[in-house]
Motif scaffolding. Structure first.
Motif, PDB file in Angstrom:
ATOM      1  N   GLY B 287       0.827  -1.210   0.000  1.00  0.00           N
ATOM      2  CA  GLY B 287       0.000   0.000   0.000  1.00  0.00           C
ATOM      3  C   GLY B 287       0.853   1.247   0.000  1.00  0.00           C
ATOM      4  O   GLY B 287       0.579   2.215  -0.724  1.00  0.00           O
ATOM      5  N   ALA B 288       1.924   1.242   0.812  1.00  0.00           N
ATOM      6  CA  ALA B 288       2.806   2.404   0.900  1.00  0.00           C
ATOM      7  C   ALA B 288       3.455   2.684  -0.451  1.00  0.00           C
ATOM      8  O   ALA B 288       3.528   3.842  -0.900  1.00  0.00           O
ATOM      9  CB  ALA B 288       3.878   2.164   1.962  1.00  0.00           C
ATOM     10  N   VAL B 289       3.901   1.628  -1.100  1.00  0.00           N
ATOM     11  CA  VAL B 289       4.584   1.798  -2.392  1.00  0.00           C
ATOM     12  C   VAL B 289       3.586   2.271  -3.456  1.00  0.00           C
ATOM     13  O   VAL B 289       3.848   3.245  -4.192  1.00  0.00           O
ATOM     14  CB  VAL B 289       5.247   0.465  -2.820  1.00  0.00           C
ATOM     15  CG1 VAL B 289       5.841   0.596  -4.219  1.00  0.00           C
ATOM     16  CG2 VAL B 289       6.330   0.095  -1.824  1.00  0.00           C
ATOM     17  N   ALA B 290       2.428   1.609  -3.501  1.00  0.00           N
ATOM     18  CA  ALA B 290       1.428   1.977  -4.519  1.00  0.00           C
ATOM     19  C   ALA B 290       0.976   3.428  -4.320  1.00  0.00           C
ATOM     20  O   ALA B 290       0.894   4.220  -5.273  1.00  0.00           O
ATOM     21  CB  ALA B 290       0.232   1.025  -4.437  1.00  0.00           C
ATOM     22  N   ALA B 291       0.699   3.796  -3.054  1.00  0.00           N
ATOM     23  CA  ALA B 291       0.221   5.156  -2.783  1.00  0.00           C
ATOM     24  C   ALA B 291       1.314   6.184  -3.070  1.00  0.00           C
ATOM     25  O   ALA B 291       1.028   7.299  -3.526  1.00  0.00           O
ATOM     26  CB  ALA B 291      -0.232   5.267  -1.327  1.00  0.00           C
ATOM     27  N   GLY B 292       2.566   5.817  -2.827  1.00  0.00           N
ATOM     28  CA  GLY B 292       3.685   6.728  -3.110  1.00  0.00           C
ATOM     29  C   GLY B 292       3.702   7.122  -4.573  1.00  0.00           C
ATOM     30  O   GLY B 292       3.746   8.314  -4.920  1.00  0.00           O
ATOM     31  N   PHE B 293       3.624   6.122  -5.429  1.00  0.00           N
ATOM     32  CA  PHE B 293       3.651   6.412  -6.866  1.00  0.00           C
ATOM     33  C   PHE B 293       2.371   7.112  -7.319  1.00  0.00           C
ATOM     34  O   PHE B 293       2.406   8.045  -8.121  1.00  0.00           O
ATOM     35  CB  PHE B 293       3.880   5.124  -7.662  1.00  0.00           C
ATOM     36  CG  PHE B 293       5.304   4.649  -7.589  1.00  0.00           C
ATOM     37  CD1 PHE B 293       6.321   5.365  -8.210  1.00  0.00           C
ATOM     38  CD2 PHE B 293       5.643   3.513  -6.886  1.00  0.00           C
ATOM     39  CE1 PHE B 293       7.644   4.950  -8.132  1.00  0.00           C
ATOM     40  CE2 PHE B 293       6.960   3.091  -6.800  1.00  0.00           C
ATOM     41  CZ  PHE B 293       7.968   3.808  -7.424  1.00  0.00           C
ATOM     42  N   LEU B 294       1.242   6.658  -6.778  1.00  0.00           N
ATOM     43  CA  LEU B 294      -0.040   7.250  -7.167  1.00  0.00           C
ATOM     44  C   LEU B 294      -0.067   8.741  -6.827  1.00  0.00           C
ATOM     45  O   LEU B 294      -0.401   9.581  -7.674  1.00  0.00           O
ATOM     46  CB  LEU B 294      -1.184   6.525  -6.443  1.00  0.00           C
ATOM     47  CG  LEU B 294      -2.577   7.128  -6.655  1.00  0.00           C
ATOM     48  CD1 LEU B 294      -3.066   6.824  -8.066  1.00  0.00           C
ATOM     49  CD2 LEU B 294      -3.583   6.585  -5.636  1.00  0.00           C
ATOM     50  N   LEU B 295       0.308   9.079  -5.605  1.00  0.00           N
ATOM     51  CA  LEU B 295       0.252  10.474  -5.186  1.00  0.00           C
ATOM     52  C   LEU B 295       1.325  11.314  -5.888  1.00  0.00           C
ATOM     53  O   LEU B 295       1.097  12.484  -6.192  1.00  0.00           O
ATOM     54  CB  LEU B 295       0.382  10.585  -3.665  1.00  0.00           C
ATOM     55  CG  LEU B 295      -0.803  10.020  -2.881  1.00  0.00           C
ATOM     56  CD1 LEU B 295      -0.610  10.224  -1.387  1.00  0.00           C
ATOM     57  CD2 LEU B 295      -2.109  10.645  -3.318  1.00  0.00           C
ATOM     58  N   GLY B 296       2.473  10.702  -6.143  1.00  0.00           N
ATOM     59  CA  GLY B 296       3.528  11.421  -6.887  1.00  0.00           C
ATOM     60  C   GLY B 296       3.027  11.829  -8.262  1.00  0.00           C
ATOM     61  O   GLY B 296       3.209  12.979  -8.698  1.00  0.00           O
ATOM     62  N   ILE B 297       2.362  10.893  -8.947  1.00  0.00           N
ATOM     63  CA  ILE B 297       1.852  11.183 -10.302  1.00  0.00           C
ATOM     64  C   ILE B 297       0.715  12.203 -10.239  1.00  0.00           C
ATOM     65  O   ILE B 297       0.671  13.153 -11.023  1.00  0.00           O
ATOM     66  CB  ILE B 297       1.403   9.868 -10.996  1.00  0.00           C
ATOM     67  CG1 ILE B 297       2.628   8.995 -11.280  1.00  0.00           C
ATOM     68  CG2 ILE B 297       0.644  10.154 -12.277  1.00  0.00           C
ATOM     69  CD1 ILE B 297       2.326   7.582 -11.700  1.00  0.00           C
ATOM     70  N   LEU B 298      -0.188  12.026  -9.264  1.00  0.00           N
ATOM     71  CA  LEU B 298      -1.306  12.988  -9.130  1.00  0.00           C
ATOM     72  C   LEU B 298      -0.778  14.395  -8.867  1.00  0.00           C
ATOM     73  O   LEU B 298      -1.276  15.379  -9.428  1.00  0.00           O
ATOM     74  CB  LEU B 298      -2.216  12.570  -7.978  1.00  0.00           C
ATOM     75  CG  LEU B 298      -3.301  11.545  -8.304  1.00  0.00           C
ATOM     76  CD1 LEU B 298      -4.048  11.155  -7.040  1.00  0.00           C
ATOM     77  CD2 LEU B 298      -4.280  12.118  -9.333  1.00  0.00           C
ATOM     78  N   GLU B 299       0.243  14.487  -8.033  1.00  0.00           N
ATOM     79  CA  GLU B 299       0.812  15.798  -7.700  1.00  0.00           C
ATOM     80  C   GLU B 299       1.406  16.448  -8.955  1.00  0.00           C
ATOM     81  O   GLU B 299       1.269  17.656  -9.172  1.00  0.00           O
ATOM     82  CB  GLU B 299       1.895  15.633  -6.624  1.00  0.00           C
ATOM     83  CG  GLU B 299       2.282  16.956  -5.980  1.00  0.00           C
ATOM     84  CD  GLU B 299       3.452  16.818  -5.015  1.00  0.00           C
ATOM     85  OE1 GLU B 299       4.052  15.735  -4.921  1.00  0.00           O
ATOM     86  OE2 GLU B 299       3.772  17.823  -4.365  1.00  0.00           O
ATOM     87  N   SER B 300       2.034  15.631  -9.774  1.00  0.00           N
ATOM     88  CA  SER B 300       2.617  16.166 -11.013  1.00  0.00           C
ATOM     89  C   SER B 300       1.541  16.701 -11.944  1.00  0.00           C
ATOM     90  O   SER B 300       1.666  17.790 -12.496  1.00  0.00           O
ATOM     91  CB  SER B 300       3.409  15.077 -11.739  1.00  0.00           C
ATOM     92  OG  SER B 300       4.630  14.897 -11.108  1.00  0.00           O
ATOM     93  N   PHE B 301       0.476  15.944 -12.093  1.00  0.00           N
ATOM     94  CA  PHE B 301      -0.614  16.393 -12.971  1.00  0.00           C
ATOM     95  C   PHE B 301      -1.256  17.673 -12.443  1.00  0.00           C
ATOM     96  O   PHE B 301      -1.595  18.568 -13.207  1.00  0.00           O
ATOM     97  CB  PHE B 301      -1.671  15.290 -13.127  1.00  0.00           C
ATOM     98  CG  PHE B 301      -1.304  14.291 -14.179  1.00  0.00           C
ATOM     99  CD1 PHE B 301      -1.359  14.639 -15.533  1.00  0.00           C
ATOM    100  CD2 PHE B 301      -0.886  13.022 -13.851  1.00  0.00           C
ATOM    101  CE1 PHE B 301      -0.997  13.727 -16.515  1.00  0.00           C
ATOM    102  CE2 PHE B 301      -0.515  12.108 -14.831  1.00  0.00           C
ATOM    103  CZ  PHE B 301      -0.571  12.457 -16.164  1.00  0.00           C
ATOM    104  N   ALA B 302      -1.400  17.722 -11.122  1.00  0.00           N
ATOM    105  CA  ALA B 302      -2.049  18.903 -10.528  1.00  0.00           C
ATOM    106  C   ALA B 302      -1.219  20.162 -10.705  1.00  0.00           C
ATOM    107  O   ALA B 302      -1.726  21.267 -10.563  1.00  0.00           O
ATOM    108  CB  ALA B 302      -2.320  18.650  -9.049  1.00  0.00           C
ATOM    109  N   SER B 303       0.066  19.997 -10.987  1.00  0.00           N
ATOM    110  CA  SER B 303       0.947  21.163 -11.154  1.00  0.00           C
ATOM    111  C   SER B 303       0.933  21.701 -12.588  1.00  0.00           C
ATOM    112  O   SER B 303       1.538  22.732 -12.853  1.00  0.00           O
ATOM    113  CB  SER B 303       2.386  20.791 -10.792  1.00  0.00           C
ATOM    114  OG  SER B 303       2.441  20.264  -9.512  1.00  0.00           O
TER     115      SER B 303
END
Lengths: 447, 343
Positions: B287-303
């Motif tokens: 979960g930690a690994v999946a959420a890390g990548f998921l949130l990293g990508i979401l943060e990039s898109f939001a920028s």
């Protein structure tokens, strides 16, 4: 027991005497303290409010070194530094008005509320008659307002936002450091010569007051010479990785990236931009370029080799060869073992300017100091002939355009001066739109 | 399309850092039951291992060059690194240039020792205390570590470049049939992503395929029963803390060339990494690994400028917004186990 009747006359006499008696302490106090923290002993206390913790602590440490050096020189110690080159000869090295200079320090933490609290403490508990220092425009504006209310003089440290002497100017506040408008006005002709008039600029701007005024200044001056601004994006102040902001630059047809960032923001955004190969790109048939409007040697050090060849502006640089700069660099360098930063320079100069104004005014009264500083013209403090303009309490002097050095010879040798922009080119009318709003008001002596 | 690919790539390297820190946090929480707010500081210490090794390799002898002067007008002191004097300019220069990869070897024993010292010297006294106490003490520890680093290294960022072989960018666009220069990505960020994948894979393999890992997983599931079987689970958990410290430290070492290290960098990652752990599910390593990548990508898109112009400020709140939504709809997180941090 004999009861004496109270006559109307004796009642009036008694009441009058009691009235005088009650009023006397107030009259005496008012005479004893005609203004806030009037020095009454053989010493005078100055308050140095600098970031001692937080991300600008190194810059704050350099400011504090400069203040300590200034105090030493004002009290007649050391080699005298710029006292010998200053055009005003009011300072004699015997303190200020014969009073030995002492100081207290506060930690701004580069946070407005913390800076106000430390300034308030120095004024109320330590009796500081003047507050100076700081490394952020937010802090400068907050502390300046506090000093205005408290009735002490504020000599700003490093603050570059137009607002400090624009919409947030105050009669008790003075800024020696240059501002965003001046950066834009100085940079534009140099950029025109280096990169031409047909350029498309992409701005990344720190999302706070200083970022806005810097973007506005650089945009208006570059657009006036023909550049087009294709995009201007705000970046959060707390941002550390700028890759997601750099990536869209690749998709745009911009051929110049302007980084309206300072401190850690600048170090990281510039590093990221170079990592993404922006400097190796060719867009619209031209080499892609990066511009950093406000440079600091301490920050340039953090960005390492990434600053090479990148233009920016600065208030002062240790490599200047005028008499004042040489005297200051020698004095500072011998004491601390490395050259001073621009923050150190402006703080040292501000301490001297305040002391000189008090000497010339013959009083520590803030209103007398304001009168002495307003319209004051001086030289020999490292920036050439300088005017403290009465209208907004902003210093007008030459501005340096610098470039990251290609082959530095030492860890301090990071920037080279490419042009000393004459003061006339960076002077603006007091009612310039970028400085609109706000009133200087009148000086407040406090008490 | 090219913008989307670029933001996915950005999200991957950002997510790598989040995932590595969150992995360490989850290892500590899953094994010791401790909420470790000093984990960001361990990431920062790792980055400063790279800074320190670079500094050590640059230790120099001084000689006077009378033909040049310093800023005070005195004859210039020319510095020659000892490693260049001892091994020759080529080998010595290469050692300095490759100081960041070399710092991996340098950091492992240091971070392991720091991990053991923290666990034995402080954390073990808080196992049976409330999570609030653990958070307070580890947050205090993080501040102490920060201030120690600031005392010795100052507050300014310290440039720690990657080897020259990894400077520059790889043209992904060309690979995918786009115009040259449209989708380019820095080599070192690709290295970082590969390194993160390696470390994550290594930790999972260690836990999955070794006896030690099996015991640790058993301990995570039921510490008491494992103890009753005569296994010294405490010693193994101490080792796990050291491993978690190493993972955070190595993430920091490799991150040093991406952003110049400063004493505060751990705090910048800490809060986001906790959000990652909560979104992934407290105690869940995948979960930690999946959420890390998921949130990293979401943060990039939001920028992205287009997104920000549609929803101003979304770039600053997207991660927390996702966390709120996940916690409302699935309180135990994406892959969290039932019962963990519930009730």
């Amino acid at each position: 027991m004999i009861k004496r009747p109270i006559s109307r006359r004796s009642l009036i006499k008694t009441a009058g005497a009691a009235g005088v008696g009650l009023a006397a302490p107030h009259v005496l106090i008012r005479n004893a303290h005609a203004f806030t923290n009037e020095p009454t002993g053989s010493t005078v206390t100055l308050g140095f409010n600098v970031p001692q913790t937080g991300p600008y602590a190194d810059e704050g440490a350099d400011e504090l070194r400069a203040y300590e050096l200034a105090v030493e020189h004002l009290n007649g110690g050391g080699d005298g530094g710029m006292l010998g080159t200053f055009s005003s000869k009011a300072l004699k090295g015997n303190g200020i008005l014969g009073k030995k200079v002492e100081y207290v320090t506060g930690d701004t933490q580069t946070k407005s509320d913390a800076a106000r609290a430390s300034a308030k403490s120095m004024i109320e508990k330590d009796g500081a008659v003047m507050i100076t220092g700081g490394s952020s425009s937010g802090v400068a504006v907050a502390v300046q307002a506090l000093c205005q209310e408290a009735g002490v003089i504020f000599m700003a440290g490093l603050t570059h936002s137009n607002d400090t002497t624009g919409k947030d100017k105050k009669a008790n506040g003075f800024r020696h450091f240059f501002n965003s408008y001046m950066s834009g006005a100085a940079l534009a002709p140099v950029l025109k010569n280096a990169y031409g008039t047909d350029r498309k600029a992409y701005h990344l701007t720190a999302d706070y007051n200083w970022g806005y005024t810097t973007e506005e200044a650089v945009r208006s001056s570059t657009e006036a010479m023909g550049w087009e601004t294709v995009e201007a994006v705000k970046t959060p102040l707390a941002q550390t990785d700028f890759s997601s902001y750099i990536a869209p630059v690749l998709q745009s047809d911009a051929d110049v990236l302007v980084l309206n960032h300072y401190g850690g923001n600048m170090v990281n955004s510039l590093t990221n931009a170079v990592q993404f190969g922006l400097r190796d790109r060719v867009v619209n048939g031209k080499n892609f370029e990066i511009v950093v409007p406000l440079y600091s040697r301490l920050m340039a050090k953090g960005a390492g080799a990434n600053v090479k060849g990148i233009f920016g502006s600065t208030n002062w640089h240790w490599s200047l060869e005028d008499e004042g700069s040489v005297a200051f660099v020698q004095s500072f360098g011998k004491k601390y073992g490395f050259p001073p930063s621009q923050a150190a320079h402006t703080c040292y100069v501000q301490a001297l300017l305040y002391a000189d104004a008090v000497e010339r005014a013959g009083s520590f009264n803030p209103c007398a100091v304001v009168e002495a500083l307003e319209g004051f013209e001086f030289d020999g403090l490292g920036n050439g002939p300088t005017l403290y303009r009465a209208d907004d309490h902003q210093c007008f002097k030459d501005v340096l355009v610098v470039k990251g050095k290609e082959n530095p010879t030492s860890e301090f040798d990071l920037l080279e001066i490419v042009e000393v922009t004459p003061v006339a080119q960076v002077t603006y009318p007091p009612d310039h739109p970028q400085f609109a709003g706000g009133q200087l008001g009148s000086c407040n002596p406090g008490t | 399309m090219d913008a989307i690919i670029l933001q996915v790539l950005n999200g991957l390297d950002k997510g790598s850092a989040y995932a590595l820190i969150a992995l360490g946090l989850t290892l500590i929480f899953g094994t010791l039951g401790v909420v470790n707010f000093a984990h960001g500081a361990l990431f920062m210490l790792g980055a400063f291992c790279a800074v320190t090794l670079n500094g050590i390799l640059r230790l120099s002898s001084e000689s006077i060059d009378p033909s040049r002067t310093d800023f005070l007008g005195n004859p210039l002191k020319v510095k020659t690194p000892y490693v260049e004097s001892w091994f020759g300019p080529e080998i010595g220069g290469a050692m300095i240039e490759w100081s960041v990869p070399l710092a991996i070897l340098f950091a492992i024993p240091i971070m392991a020792a720091v991990g053991v010292a923290i666990e034995r010297g402080l954390i073990k006294f808080f196992y049976k205390r409330a999570h609030a106490d653990q958070i307070l003490v580890t947050f205090g520890l993080a501040i102490v570590l920060q201030e120690i680093i600031k005392y010795f290294y100052g507050a300014n960022p310290i440039p720690t470049p990657a080897p020259d072989a990894f400077t520059g960018s790889f043209d992904f666009g060309m690979l995918l049939g786009f115009d040259p220069g449209v989708i380019i990505y820095p080599y070192w960020r690709l290295v970082y992503f590969a390194f993160a994948a390696l470390i994550i894979g290594g930790v999972f393999a260690f836990l999955q395929y070794t006896t030690f890992g099996m015991v640790v997983r058993a301990g995570m599931a039921d510490r008491e029963t494992v103890g009753l079987l005569g296994i010294n689970i405490d010693r193994r958990f101490t080792i796990m803390f050291a491993i978690a410290a190493c993972v955070a430290g190595l993430a920091g070492v490799m991150y040093a060339p991406i952003n110049s290290p400063n004493y505060h960098m751990g705090m910048d990652f800490l809060v986001l990494s906790f959000v990652v752990v909560v979104v992934g599910g407290m105690g869940s390593l995948p979960g930690a690994v999946a959420a890390g990548f998921l949130l990293g990508i979401l943060e990039s898109f939001a920028s992205m400028a287009q997104v920000v112009s549609l929803l101003p400020g979304i770039n600053q709140i997207i991660i927390y917004l996702v966390a709120i939504i996940i916690l409302l709809t699935r309180p135990r997180g994406l892959l969290g186990r039932k019962g963990v941090m519930e009730g």
